[in-house]
Scaffold this motif. Sequence first.
Motif, PDB file in Angstrom:
ATOM      1  N   GLN A 110      49.813  62.031  79.486  1.00 31.56           N
ATOM      2  CA  GLN A 110      49.446  61.465  78.208  1.00 31.56           C
ATOM      3  C   GLN A 110      50.712  61.109  77.439  1.00 31.56           C
ATOM      4  O   GLN A 110      51.740  61.765  77.562  1.00 31.56           O
ATOM      5  CB  GLN A 110      48.602  62.448  77.396  1.00 31.56           C
ATOM      6  N   VAL A 111      50.613  60.034  76.662  1.00 30.01           N
ATOM      7  CA  VAL A 111      51.737  59.549  75.867  1.00 30.01           C
ATOM      8  C   VAL A 111      51.357  59.605  74.398  1.00 30.01           C
ATOM      9  O   VAL A 111      50.238  59.243  74.017  1.00 30.01           O
ATOM     10  CB  VAL A 111      52.116  58.113  76.263  1.00 30.01           C
ATOM     11  N   GLN A 112      52.270  60.082  73.589  1.00 31.69           N
ATOM     12  CA  GLN A 112      52.059  60.101  72.142  1.00 31.69           C
ATOM     13  C   GLN A 112      53.063  59.167  71.483  1.00 31.69           C
ATOM     14  O   GLN A 112      54.231  59.120  71.860  1.00 31.69           O
ATOM     15  CB  GLN A 112      52.241  61.516  71.583  1.00 31.69           C
ATOM     16  N   LEU A 113      52.572  58.438  70.488  1.00 30.51           N
ATOM     17  CA  LEU A 113      53.430  57.587  69.660  1.00 30.51           C
ATOM     18  C   LEU A 113      53.370  58.103  68.234  1.00 30.51           C
ATOM     19  O   LEU A 113      52.291  58.265  67.676  1.00 30.51           O
ATOM     20  CB  LEU A 113      52.961  56.139  69.683  1.00 30.51           C
ATOM     21  N   VAL A 114      54.506  58.351  67.661  1.00 26.74           N
ATOM     22  CA  VAL A 114      54.578  58.828  66.285  1.00 26.74           C
ATOM     23  C   VAL A 114      55.372  57.819  65.465  1.00 26.74           C
ATOM     24  O   VAL A 114      56.551  57.569  65.744  1.00 26.74           O
ATOM     25  CB  VAL A 114      55.240  60.211  66.203  1.00 26.74           C
ATOM     26  N   GLU A 115      54.714  57.277  64.461  1.00 29.23           N
ATOM     27  CA  GLU A 115      55.351  56.315  63.577  1.00 29.23           C
ATOM     28  C   GLU A 115      55.846  57.003  62.309  1.00 29.23           C
ATOM     29  O   GLU A 115      55.259  57.981  61.849  1.00 29.23           O
ATOM     30  CB  GLU A 115      54.362  55.220  63.187  1.00 29.23           C
ATOM     31  N   SER A 116      56.907  56.459  61.761  1.00 28.06           N
ATOM     32  CA  SER A 116      57.441  56.970  60.504  1.00 28.06           C
ATOM     33  C   SER A 116      58.208  55.860  59.802  1.00 28.06           C
ATOM     34  O   SER A 116      58.479  54.814  60.401  1.00 28.06           O
ATOM     35  CB  SER A 116      58.357  58.177  60.749  1.00 28.06           C
ATOM     36  N   GLY A 117      58.545  56.105  58.546  1.00 27.56           N
ATOM     37  CA  GLY A 117      59.388  55.173  57.815  1.00 27.56           C
ATOM     38  C   GLY A 117      58.691  54.338  56.767  1.00 27.56           C
ATOM     39  O   GLY A 117      59.341  53.610  56.011  1.00 27.56           O
ATOM     40  N   GLY A 118      57.366  54.412  56.705  1.00 29.26           N
ATOM     41  CA  GLY A 118      56.664  53.642  55.692  1.00 29.26           C
ATOM     42  C   GLY A 118      56.855  54.236  54.311  1.00 29.26           C
ATOM     43  O   GLY A 118      57.432  55.323  54.145  1.00 29.26           O
ATOM     44  N   GLY A 119      56.367  53.519  53.310  1.00 32.37           N
ATOM     45  CA  GLY A 119      56.485  54.019  51.947  1.00 32.37           C
ATOM     46  C   GLY A 119      56.307  52.918  50.933  1.00 32.37           C
ATOM     47  O   GLY A 119      55.860  51.813  51.251  1.00 32.37           O
ATOM     48  N   LEU A 120      56.669  53.244  49.706  1.00 26.15           N
ATOM     49  CA  LEU A 120      56.588  52.305  48.595  1.00 26.15           C
ATOM     50  C   LEU A 120      57.976  51.733  48.333  1.00 26.15           C
ATOM     51  O   LEU A 120      58.948  52.495  48.200  1.00 26.15           O
ATOM     52  CB  LEU A 120      56.062  53.016  47.351  1.00 26.15           C
ATOM     53  N   VAL A 121      58.072  50.426  48.236  1.00 23.87           N
ATOM     54  CA  VAL A 121      59.354  49.770  47.995  1.00 23.87           C
ATOM     55  C   VAL A 121      59.136  48.599  47.047  1.00 23.87           C
ATOM     56  O   VAL A 121      58.052  47.995  47.032  1.00 23.87           O
ATOM     57  CB  VAL A 121      59.981  49.307  49.327  1.00 23.87           C
ATOM     58  N   GLN A 122      60.144  48.288  46.258  1.00 20.51           N
ATOM     59  CA  GLN A 122      60.052  47.167  45.342  1.00 20.51           C
ATOM     60  C   GLN A 122      60.268  45.847  46.092  1.00 20.51           C
ATOM     61  O   GLN A 122      60.920  45.825  47.141  1.00 20.51           O
ATOM     62  CB  GLN A 122      61.098  47.306  44.239  1.00 20.51           C
ATOM     63  N   PRO A 123      59.736  44.770  45.556  1.00 26.29           N
ATOM     64  CA  PRO A 123      59.997  43.461  46.177  1.00 26.29           C
ATOM     65  C   PRO A 123      61.494  43.221  46.328  1.00 26.29           C
ATOM     66  O   PRO A 123      62.279  43.528  45.433  1.00 26.29           O
ATOM     67  CB  PRO A 123      59.371  42.481  45.188  1.00 26.29           C
ATOM     68  N   GLY A 124      61.860  42.685  47.497  1.00 28.01           N
ATOM     69  CA  GLY A 124      63.273  42.467  47.802  1.00 28.01           C
ATOM     70  C   GLY A 124      63.923  43.628  48.502  1.00 28.01           C
ATOM     71  O   GLY A 124      65.062  43.504  48.989  1.00 28.01           O
ATOM     72  N   GLY A 125      63.239  44.754  48.569  1.00 24.29           N
ATOM     73  CA  GLY A 125      63.796  45.935  49.193  1.00 24.29           C
ATOM     74  C   GLY A 125      63.654  45.935  50.703  1.00 24.29           C
ATOM     75  O   GLY A 125      63.174  44.962  51.304  1.00 24.29           O
ATOM     76  N   SER A 126      64.083  47.041  51.305  1.00 26.19           N
ATOM     77  CA  SER A 126      64.079  47.175  52.756  1.00 26.19           C
ATOM     78  C   SER A 126      63.459  48.501  53.183  1.00 26.19           C
ATOM     79  O   SER A 126      63.515  49.494  52.440  1.00 26.19           O
ATOM     80  CB  SER A 126      65.513  47.105  53.292  1.00 26.19           C
TER      81      SER A 126
END
Length: 117
Positions: free
Chosen positions: A1-17
Amino acid sequence: QVQLVESGGGLVQPGGSLRLSCAASGRIGSINTAGWYRQAPGQEREWVARMASSGSTDYADSVKGRFTISRDNAKNTVYLQMNSLKPADTAVYYCNVRVVPGFVYYWGQGTQVTVSS
């Protein structure tokens, strides 16, 4: 079995990264191909970016020049660097990878990206 874990999302202002990560673990030799998709409320899931086994990349017109897909083979991790973010980029982002051996596709659990002032 393979697991994928995502991270890094969030709230950012327009123009941000933001940089999203998708780490694969389990019964995996390596990531063969990878892609990122997104789904905004009330809309269908749409393709955003992909990377072929050769390393070549392709992007949806809406993100071309702003987003970059990459991968770290040693870490079995795929990234999506998102710059110059716009409110229209607000969505849940999903990674989709094909792993070897087996050439089986897997989806990540999704990570929320919200672009708002």
